[in-house]
Enzyme design. Sequence first.
Site, mmCIF file in Angstrom:
data_model
loop_
_atom_site.group_PDB
_atom_site.id
_atom_site.type_symbol
_atom_site.label_atom_id
_atom_site.label_comp_id
_atom_site.label_asym_id
_atom_site.label_seq_id
_atom_site.Cartn_x
_atom_site.Cartn_y
_atom_site.Cartn_z
ATOM 1 N N HIS A 36 -27.868 45.485 11.089
ATOM 2 C CA HIS A 36 -28.484 45.178 12.379
ATOM 3 C C HIS A 36 -27.513 44.284 13.147
ATOM 4 C CE1 HIS A 36 -31.357 43.078 15.056
ATOM 5 N NE2 HIS A 36 -32.166 44.109 14.871
ATOM 6 N N ASP A 79 -29.902 39.869 4.345
ATOM 7 C CA ASP A 79 -30.772 40.028 5.500
ATOM 8 C C ASP A 79 -32.049 40.699 4.981
ATOM 9 O OD1 ASP A 79 -32.202 40.985 7.637
ATOM 10 O OD2 ASP A 79 -30.478 41.820 8.703
ATOM 11 N N GLN A 88 -36.293 43.344 6.711
ATOM 12 C CA GLN A 88 -37.128 44.515 6.432
ATOM 13 C C GLN A 88 -37.618 44.565 4.994
ATOM 14 O OE1 GLN A 88 -38.333 46.212 8.740
ATOM 15 N NE2 GLN A 88 -36.952 45.782 10.443
ATOM 16 N N LYS A 146 -42.580 40.319 11.150
ATOM 17 C CA LYS A 146 -42.548 41.669 10.579
ATOM 18 C C LYS A 146 -43.435 41.765 9.342
ATOM 19 C CE LYS A 146 -37.796 42.482 12.086
ATOM 20 N NZ LYS A 146 -37.964 43.332 13.255
ATOM 21 N N CYS A 183 -30.956 48.303 17.605
ATOM 22 C CA CYS A 183 -30.021 47.183 17.326
ATOM 23 C C CYS A 183 -29.126 47.504 16.133
ATOM 24 C CB CYS A 183 -30.758 45.861 17.106
ATOM 25 S SG CYS A 183 -31.786 45.379 18.472
HETATM 26 N N1 C6P Z 1 -35.288 44.706 13.741
HETATM 27 C C1 C6P Z 1 -36.292 46.661 14.737
HETATM 28 O O1 C6P Z 1 -36.999 47.234 15.567
HETATM 29 P P1 C6P Z 1 -35.499 39.168 14.290
HETATM 30 O O2 C6P Z 1 -35.482 39.828 15.626
HETATM 31 O O3 C6P Z 1 -34.537 38.017 14.252
HETATM 32 O O4 C6P Z 1 -36.857 38.846 13.794
HETATM 33 O O5 C6P Z 1 -34.957 40.259 13.251
HETATM 34 C C2 C6P Z 1 -33.677 40.769 13.412
HETATM 35 C C3 C6P Z 1 -33.411 41.827 12.409
HETATM 36 C C4 C6P Z 1 -32.449 41.599 11.434
HETATM 37 N N2 C6P Z 1 -32.208 42.491 10.475
HETATM 38 C C5 C6P Z 1 -32.871 43.647 10.401
HETATM 39 C C6 C6P Z 1 -32.572 44.589 9.280
HETATM 40 C C7 C6P Z 1 -33.847 43.943 11.337
HETATM 41 O O6 C6P Z 1 -34.513 45.090 11.268
HETATM 42 C C8 C6P Z 1 -34.118 43.025 12.392
HETATM 43 C C9 C6P Z 1 -35.117 43.344 13.462
HETATM 44 C C10 C6P Z 1 -36.270 45.156 14.699
HETATM 45 O O7 C6P Z 1 -35.632 47.288 13.910
HETATM 46 C C11 C6P Z 1 -36.091 44.577 16.068
HETATM 47 S S1 C6P Z 1 -34.509 44.960 16.761
#
Ligand code: C6P
Length: 421
Positions: free
Chosen positions: A137, A214, A217, A240, A379
């Site tokens: 991401h 990370d 997910q 999430k 992203c």
């Molecule tokens: N992906 C998606 O629709 P945040 O925004 O900081 O809570 O998470 C960022 C992030 C980091 N790593 C992974 C693997 C992610 O999937 C995400 C967030 C969302 O896929 C929003 S772009």
Amino acid sequence: MAACVLVFLCVDPMKLDVTKTRKDFPILEREVRPGVRLTYLDSTATSQKPLSVIQTMDDFYRMSNANIHRGVHSLAEESTTLYEGARERIAKFINSASARQVIYTRNTTESINLVAYSWARANLKQGDLVILTEMEHHSNLVPWHMLQAERGIELDFVPVTEDGLLDMETYKTLLSRSPKLVSFTHMSNVLGTINPAAEIIRLAHAAGAITLVDGAQSAPHLQVDVQDLDADFFAFSAHKMCGPTGIGVLYGKAALLESMPPFLGGGDMIREVKLRSFRANSLPHKFEAGTPAIAEAIGFGAAVDYLATLGMENIAAHEHEVTEYALERLEEIPGVKLFGPSADKKGGVAAFTLDGIHPHDVAQILDQDGIAVRAGHHCAQPLHEKFGIPATSRASFYLYNTKEEVDMLVNGIYKVKKMFG
Ligand code: C6P
């Protein structure tokens, strides 16, 4: 306690009762427009929130609201206890050895940036190698691009195979170049791939690197045990995993966190301030400057309570069943191309393209029937480039989704095809 005993007597503990679970989420009852029920297939972007989380935050603002760590009055003590109590339960949820290793941040993105600003700027110099993967991401790419521009660190990437897995042989070759850090996603938000995190970490450690996972997910969907993984850092977001927006966590090994300089300066992160100097607070407060997201942290505590009550293994099993069904049904549709591995190697994500129809059009037409999917690069632009496409449509499944909703999606896609002739 009595209620818990009753739940386990009445329900097969191995099987999630999805009809009952759905009743916990008020939003799932709503109509997107008159007569059109919501089919929410976008939990990878953000999950819906159960009543217990909504009520916990509502109760906090109605009854206990006060700043934390700053007052001796009753409400200040009460809010501090609730805030720190949530941290204890989040620590237990990921099996952190202590709550002081659980740093509250705004989200996964901020957690990764914390490592990039604090640990990496203190430890990496020009020419040092950081290994990432092609399925990251942007949150786990851009902080390292920024450090590369500032410090001249080197970046290299574990390739993704055609079937959406990490190329572990190339990873092993990259490790022979003595990287300082391996930072990778536990589960891809596009391919759904669940990466072999324990193995990646074991190999990284053997090569002398530290690791950042990370977990944006994975934490919502899998039983995460940071000690078992032996992760040095693990980043995740509440929103999430049934919790509120605006709160996330960076877990770190105590010795690493102790050795790191503070990230942001201000109130609460200090032990003592003089006009010309300061002494930093101890963990975890050293990294939590200013008034934090108090209600959100308390809501996060309620979210992990909710997930723990359902059981992460039950959640994962339910999602697997729905995802397997979804992949089977989507594969039947002429013109649909799915990305990522088979259901046994992935979480609840189905990213796809539909021949000749732009993913945004697919999402917009599905929305007419109340079906919420995301379209775009999610992203993860370099990953889409790797597959030679600008965008995908993405349906994602969580603990409240059903096979009937998959059928709705499939019927919706046939409708899209019909509209485009
Ligand atoms: N992906 C998606 O629709 P945040 O925004 O900081 O809570 O998470 C960022 C992030 C980091 N790593 C992974 C693997 C992610 O999937 C995400 C967030 C969302 O896929 C929003 S772009």
